[in-house]
Design a protein around this motif. Structure first.
Motif, PDB file in Angstrom:
ATOM      1  N   GLU A  77     -11.165  16.924  12.587  1.00 19.64           N
ATOM      2  CA  GLU A  77     -11.650  16.129  13.727  1.00 19.64           C
ATOM      3  C   GLU A  77     -11.194  16.739  15.048  1.00 19.64           C
ATOM      4  O   GLU A  77     -11.961  16.803  16.014  1.00 19.64           O
ATOM      5  CB  GLU A  77     -11.157  14.688  13.625  1.00 19.64           C
ATOM      6  CG  GLU A  77     -11.857  13.873  12.584  1.00 19.64           C
ATOM      7  CD  GLU A  77     -11.325  12.453  12.516  1.00 19.64           C
ATOM      8  OE1 GLU A  77     -10.874  11.924  13.555  1.00 19.64           O
ATOM      9  OE2 GLU A  77     -11.362  11.883  11.412  1.00 19.64           O
ATOM     10  N   GLU A  86     -13.246  19.863  15.651  1.00 17.23           N
ATOM     11  CA  GLU A  86     -14.615  19.508  16.014  1.00 17.23           C
ATOM     12  C   GLU A  86     -14.678  19.042  17.465  1.00 17.23           C
ATOM     13  O   GLU A  86     -15.572  19.423  18.211  1.00 17.23           O
ATOM     14  CB  GLU A  86     -15.128  18.410  15.087  1.00 17.23           C
ATOM     15  CG  GLU A  86     -16.582  18.093  15.297  1.00 17.23           C
ATOM     16  CD  GLU A  86     -17.085  17.073  14.303  1.00 17.23           C
ATOM     17  OE1 GLU A  86     -17.753  16.132  14.740  1.00 17.23           O
ATOM     18  OE2 GLU A  86     -16.795  17.220  13.103  1.00 17.23           O
ATOM     19  N   PHE A  87     -13.723  18.244  17.887  1.00 12.29           N
ATOM     20  CA  PHE A  87     -13.677  17.772  19.263  1.00 12.29           C
ATOM     21  C   PHE A  87     -13.464  18.921  20.234  1.00 12.29           C
ATOM     22  O   PHE A  87     -14.090  18.993  21.275  1.00 12.29           O
ATOM     23  CB  PHE A  87     -12.590  16.719  19.442  1.00 12.29           C
ATOM     24  CG  PHE A  87     -12.465  16.241  20.857  1.00 12.29           C
ATOM     25  CD1 PHE A  87     -13.382  15.344  21.391  1.00 12.29           C
ATOM     26  CD2 PHE A  87     -11.435  16.699  21.677  1.00 12.29           C
ATOM     27  CE1 PHE A  87     -13.281  14.911  22.705  1.00 12.29           C
ATOM     28  CE2 PHE A  87     -11.331  16.272  22.988  1.00 12.29           C
ATOM     29  CZ  PHE A  87     -12.249  15.382  23.504  1.00 12.29           C
ATOM     30  N   LYS A  96     -16.547  20.655  21.218  1.00 10.39           N
ATOM     31  CA  LYS A  96     -17.597  19.860  21.837  1.00 10.39           C
ATOM     32  C   LYS A  96     -17.126  19.256  23.153  1.00 10.39           C
ATOM     33  O   LYS A  96     -17.631  18.251  23.584  1.00 10.39           O
ATOM     34  CB  LYS A  96     -18.032  18.740  20.896  1.00 10.39           C
ATOM     35  CG  LYS A  96     -18.758  19.244  19.675  1.00 10.39           C
ATOM     36  CD  LYS A  96     -19.238  18.123  18.822  1.00 10.39           C
ATOM     37  CE  LYS A  96     -19.948  18.661  17.620  1.00 10.39           C
ATOM     38  NZ  LYS A  96     -20.378  17.611  16.731  1.00 10.39           N
ATOM     39  N   ASP A  97     -16.157  19.877  23.776  1.00  9.28           N
ATOM     40  CA  ASP A  97     -15.678  19.336  25.051  1.00  9.28           C
ATOM     41  C   ASP A  97     -16.599  19.791  26.191  1.00  9.28           C
ATOM     42  O   ASP A  97     -17.587  20.485  25.976  1.00  9.28           O
ATOM     43  CB  ASP A  97     -14.219  19.732  25.304  1.00  9.28           C
ATOM     44  CG  ASP A  97     -14.024  21.228  25.468  1.00  9.28           C
ATOM     45  OD1 ASP A  97     -15.023  21.951  25.648  1.00  9.28           O
ATOM     46  OD2 ASP A  97     -12.873  21.670  25.430  1.00  9.28           O
TER      47      ASP A  97
END
Length: 83
Positions: free
Chosen positions: A71, A74-75, A78-79
């Protein structure tokens, strides 16, 4: 000694145990992974948690850390700087 020095010493100790044990246990990888996690070395931590799961697929705590780290990764990708 500082906490960081203690953690680095423990990582070195666990690494030596893993390197010198032909059949290193899942717990050694798991303990080292938790230390890497505490230092923010998430890539190294994930590698150790995955190795733990290869040796012991039923290790629920390692599975939880693995999901958490995925997680986080993944974050990170995608910032606002990496759409």
């Amino acid at each position: 000694m500082s906490l960081a020095e203690d953690i680095n010493r423990d990582i070195a100790r666990l690494t030596a145990q893993i390197d010198h044990t032909p059949t290193a246990s899942a717990e050694l990888y798991f303990e080292r992974g938790k230390l890497y996690y505490r230092t923010g070395s998430f890539d190294l931590a994930l590698n150790d948690f995955l190795h733990t799961l290869r040796l012991n697929p039923a290790h629920t705590e390692a599975r939880s850390y693995e999901k958490l780290l995925r997680e986080i990764f993944e974050f990170r990708y995608k910032d606002i700087y990496n759409p």
